[in-house]
Design a protein around this motif. Structure first.
Motif, PDB file in Angstrom:
ATOM      1  N   GLU A 130      36.439  -7.971  29.001  1.00 49.31           N
ATOM      2  CA  GLU A 130      36.806  -7.327  27.737  1.00 49.31           C
ATOM      3  C   GLU A 130      36.254  -5.908  27.718  1.00 49.31           C
ATOM      4  OE1 GLU A 130      36.211  -7.949  22.912  1.00 49.31           O
ATOM      5  OE2 GLU A 130      35.562  -9.476  24.350  1.00 49.31           O
ATOM      6  N   GLY A 131      37.062  -4.967  27.268  1.00 45.73           N
ATOM      7  CA  GLY A 131      36.660  -3.573  27.289  1.00 45.73           C
ATOM      8  C   GLY A 131      36.077  -3.089  25.975  1.00 45.73           C
ATOM      9  N   GLU A 132      35.512  -1.885  26.020  1.00 40.39           N
ATOM     10  CA  GLU A 132      34.968  -1.227  24.841  1.00 40.39           C
ATOM     11  C   GLU A 132      36.101  -0.502  24.120  1.00 40.39           C
ATOM     12  OE1 GLU A 132      31.421   2.005  23.773  1.00 40.39           O
ATOM     13  OE2 GLU A 132      32.144   1.773  25.824  1.00 40.39           O
ATOM     14  N   PRO A 133      36.182  -0.569  22.777  1.00 39.15           N
ATOM     15  CA  PRO A 133      37.231   0.153  22.049  1.00 39.15           C
ATOM     16  C   PRO A 133      37.232   1.639  22.393  1.00 39.15           C
ATOM     17  CG  PRO A 133      36.093  -1.366  20.595  1.00 39.15           C
ATOM     18  CD  PRO A 133      35.327  -1.353  21.890  1.00 39.15           C
ATOM     19  N   TRP A 134      38.413   2.240  22.353  1.00 37.69           N
ATOM     20  CA  TRP A 134      38.578   3.618  22.823  1.00 37.69           C
ATOM     21  C   TRP A 134      37.736   4.609  22.039  1.00 37.69           C
ATOM     22  CZ3 TRP A 134      40.661   7.928  20.259  1.00 37.69           C
ATOM     23  CH2 TRP A 134      40.839   9.050  21.060  1.00 37.69           C
ATOM     24  N   TRP A 135      37.786   4.559  20.693  1.00 35.35           N
ATOM     25  CA  TRP A 135      37.107   5.568  19.890  1.00 35.35           C
ATOM     26  C   TRP A 135      35.584   5.512  20.050  1.00 35.35           C
ATOM     27  CZ3 TRP A 135      38.008  10.066  18.123  1.00 35.35           C
ATOM     28  CH2 TRP A 135      37.245  10.626  17.094  1.00 35.35           C
ATOM     29  N   PRO A 136      34.941   4.337  19.949  1.00 34.86           N
ATOM     30  CA  PRO A 136      33.495   4.285  20.200  1.00 34.86           C
ATOM     31  C   PRO A 136      33.136   4.726  21.618  1.00 34.86           C
ATOM     32  CG  PRO A 136      34.210   2.307  19.061  1.00 34.86           C
ATOM     33  CD  PRO A 136      35.451   3.038  19.474  1.00 34.86           C
ATOM     34  N   ALA A 137      33.995   4.393  22.585  1.00 36.48           N
ATOM     35  CA  ALA A 137      33.723   4.798  23.966  1.00 36.48           C
ATOM     36  C   ALA A 137      33.738   6.316  24.101  1.00 36.48           C
ATOM     37  CB  ALA A 137      34.754   4.174  24.904  1.00 36.48           C
ATOM     38  N   LEU A 138      34.671   6.968  23.402  1.00 37.16           N
ATOM     39  CA  LEU A 138      34.757   8.424  23.456  1.00 37.16           C
ATOM     40  C   LEU A 138      33.510   9.066  22.843  1.00 37.16           C
ATOM     41  CD1 LEU A 138      36.374  10.987  24.060  1.00 37.16           C
ATOM     42  CD2 LEU A 138      37.436  10.758  21.814  1.00 37.16           C
ATOM     43  N   LEU A 139      33.105   8.580  21.673  1.00 36.83           N
ATOM     44  CA  LEU A 139      31.918   9.136  21.019  1.00 36.83           C
ATOM     45  C   LEU A 139      30.666   8.904  21.854  1.00 36.83           C
ATOM     46  CD1 LEU A 139      32.537   8.128  17.282  1.00 36.83           C
ATOM     47  CD2 LEU A 139      32.941  10.344  18.387  1.00 36.83           C
ATOM     48  N   ARG A 140      30.562   7.695  22.421  1.00 39.16           N
ATOM     49  CA  ARG A 140      29.412   7.407  23.263  1.00 39.16           C
ATOM     50  C   ARG A 140      29.396   8.314  24.484  1.00 39.16           C
ATOM     51  NH1 ARG A 140      29.425   5.140  27.723  1.00 39.16           N
ATOM     52  NH2 ARG A 140      31.448   4.103  27.424  1.00 39.16           N
ATOM     53  N   GLY A 141      30.569   8.522  25.084  1.00 39.51           N
ATOM     54  CA  GLY A 141      30.654   9.368  26.264  1.00 39.51           C
ATOM     55  C   GLY A 141      30.234  10.800  25.980  1.00 39.51           C
ATOM     56  N   ILE A 142      30.610  11.319  24.816  1.00 38.75           N
ATOM     57  CA  ILE A 142      30.217  12.685  24.454  1.00 38.75           C
ATOM     58  C   ILE A 142      28.697  12.783  24.293  1.00 38.75           C
ATOM     59  CG2 ILE A 142      30.364  14.437  22.640  1.00 38.75           C
ATOM     60  CD1 ILE A 142      33.239  13.497  22.146  1.00 38.75           C
ATOM     61  N   GLY A 143      28.125  11.800  23.579  1.00 41.89           N
ATOM     62  CA  GLY A 143      26.677  11.814  23.382  1.00 41.89           C
ATOM     63  C   GLY A 143      25.919  11.691  24.687  1.00 41.89           C
ATOM     64  N   GLU A 144      26.357  10.796  25.555  1.00 45.50           N
ATOM     65  CA  GLU A 144      25.680  10.610  26.825  1.00 45.50           C
ATOM     66  C   GLU A 144      25.868  11.831  27.729  1.00 45.50           C
ATOM     67  OE1 GLU A 144      26.949   7.003  28.593  1.00 45.50           O
ATOM     68  OE2 GLU A 144      25.993   5.731  27.081  1.00 45.50           O
ATOM     69  N   GLY A 145      27.043  12.445  27.635  1.00 42.97           N
ATOM     70  CA  GLY A 145      27.277  13.643  28.426  1.00 42.97           C
ATOM     71  C   GLY A 145      26.343  14.780  28.046  1.00 42.97           C
ATOM     72  N   ILE A 146      26.061  14.906  26.756  1.00 46.37           N
ATOM     73  CA  ILE A 146      25.125  15.934  26.299  1.00 46.37           C
ATOM     74  C   ILE A 146      23.735  15.671  26.855  1.00 46.37           C
ATOM     75  CG2 ILE A 146      23.971  16.873  24.255  1.00 46.37           C
ATOM     76  CD1 ILE A 146      26.595  16.426  22.728  1.00 46.37           C
ATOM     77  N   VAL A 147      23.331  14.391  26.864  1.00 50.94           N
ATOM     78  CA  VAL A 147      22.018  14.027  27.430  1.00 50.94           C
ATOM     79  C   VAL A 147      21.964  14.379  28.917  1.00 50.94           C
ATOM     80  CG1 VAL A 147      20.472  12.102  27.980  1.00 50.94           C
ATOM     81  CG2 VAL A 147      21.564  12.216  25.739  1.00 50.94           C
ATOM     82  N   THR A 148      23.007  14.004  29.655  1.00 51.98           N
ATOM     83  CA  THR A 148      23.057  14.292  31.089  1.00 51.98           C
ATOM     84  C   THR A 148      23.018  15.785  31.358  1.00 51.98           C
ATOM     85  OG1 THR A 148      24.306  12.270  31.538  1.00 51.98           O
ATOM     86  CG2 THR A 148      24.443  14.021  33.177  1.00 51.98           C
ATOM     87  N   LEU A 149      23.765  16.547  30.576  1.00 57.26           N
ATOM     88  CA  LEU A 149      23.800  17.994  30.769  1.00 57.26           C
ATOM     89  C   LEU A 149      22.445  18.612  30.460  1.00 57.26           C
ATOM     90  CD1 LEU A 149      25.571  20.373  31.519  1.00 57.26           C
ATOM     91  CD2 LEU A 149      26.230  20.565  29.117  1.00 57.26           C
ATOM     92  N   ALA A 150      21.768  18.149  29.407  1.00 57.24           N
ATOM     93  CA  ALA A 150      20.449  18.673  29.065  1.00 57.24           C
ATOM     94  C   ALA A 150      19.448  18.395  30.182  1.00 57.24           C
ATOM     95  CB  ALA A 150      19.970  18.054  27.750  1.00 57.24           C
ATOM     96  N   ILE A 151      19.474  17.179  30.736  1.00 55.27           N
ATOM     97  CA  ILE A 151      18.587  16.852  31.850  1.00 55.27           C
ATOM     98  C   ILE A 151      18.902  17.736  33.050  1.00 55.27           C
ATOM     99  CG2 ILE A 151      17.923  15.050  33.484  1.00 55.27           C
ATOM    100  CD1 ILE A 151      18.490  12.999  31.299  1.00 55.27           C
ATOM    101  N   SER A 152      20.182  17.949  33.326  1.00 58.15           N
ATOM    102  CA  SER A 152      20.591  18.756  34.470  1.00 58.15           C
ATOM    103  C   SER A 152      20.113  20.192  34.342  1.00 58.15           C
ATOM    104  CB  SER A 152      22.114  18.730  34.616  1.00 58.15           C
ATOM    105  OG  SER A 152      22.579  17.423  34.803  1.00 58.15           O
TER     106      SER A 152
END
Length: 271
Positions: A130-152
């Motif tokens: 079973e997959g993660e709903p599209w909208w929560p996945a998008l929001l989560r991806g943006i938040g996690e991407g910001i964390v990854t970019l800050a660490i980088s």
């Protein structure tokens, strides 16, 4: 002194990580149309980032000379060596940020494509989780991407300082950049298949992957090096998502319990 049995085990973990990248690349032969659609987000993001990287490449010599001058090393052969060393250090540091930014933006823009790629890999091998709903996945991806970019960005500044060391600095900075960047990249790429297995938050993903850190870093570092090739990031991103799905499938992962903070989205702890 490391246990004699531990060395072959670690080598096998590294080999498995690299082989998983190759398995992901072979996914092109099984689903060329689907993976071809996954190239589109990378082309869009790559075109934008390519302009910035092109400007940096043209001016990296001037940037290197400027850094050498700031260190008081702008005269004679020593100044030339310092300028070249600084230029290489800038490229090593910027490559980490560039790959992290590309991965973050591409995975966000192409979320439906890459989710489909990952689902296809799972569905081909057995029943689809079973997959993660599209909208929560998008929001989560943006938040996690910001964390990854800050660490980088933080790590890249450290690499810039290391890269300014004569002789060994550039090689050391590049090596650290590949390993750290590879780990961050692998954590991002495994988001889709792990979310389908109930491991949604980034901190839970890092915790679940920690026992397999060598495999994770080897996989991510191999992908990172491919991404540094011309058009490598654009063409290999769908295959990297497929490989990350295969990586997750081979691990005995269990969903986090509520007490583990399964709904948290904070940054990870070192693995």
């Amino acid at each position: 002194m490391p246990n004699a049995r531990a060395v072959p085990a670690r080598a096998r973990e590294v080999a498995v990580g690299v082989r998983t990248v190759a398995a992901g690349l072979r996914a092109w032969a099984r689903a060329p149309r689907l993976l071809g659609l996954g190239v589109l987000p990378g082309l869009l993001v790559g075109a934008v980032l390519g302009i910035g990287l092109g400007v940096l490449a043209v001016n990296v010599g001037a940037v290197g000379r400027g850094l050498a001058g700031a260190l008081g090393l702008d005269d004679g052969w020593l100044g030339d060596v310092a300028a070249v060393t600084a230029s290489v250090a800038v490229l090593a540091a910027s490559s980490l940020v560039a790959v992290a930014l590309f991965a973050t933006l591409t995975l966000t823009v192409g979320q439906p494509f890459f989710e489909a790629v990952s689902r296809r890999v799972d569905a081909r091998l057995d029943a689809e989780p079973e997959g993660e709903p599209w909208w929560p996945a998008l929001l989560r991806g943006i938040g996690e991407g910001i964390v990854t970019l800050a660490i980088s960005i933080g790590v890249s500044l450290l690499l810039l300082g290391i890269g300014l060391l004569p002789v060994v600095g550039s090689v050391t900075a590049f090596t650290i950049g590949v390993l750290v960047g590879g780990r961050l990249l692998a954590i991002e790429l495994t988001a889709y298949p792990m979310a389908r297995r109930g491991i949604v938050a980034r901190r839970d993903r890092v915790r679940a992957l920690r026992p397999y850190r060598l495999r994770l870093v080897a996989f991510g570092a191999a992908v990172f090096l491919i991404f540094l090739l011309p058009l490598g990031a654009v063409l290999a991103m769908p295959a990297a998502v497929a490989g990350a799905t295969l990586l997750v499938r081979d691990l005995p992962l269990a969903p986090p319990t509520p007490s583990d903070g399964a709904h948290g989205t904070g940054p990870d702890t070192p693995a």
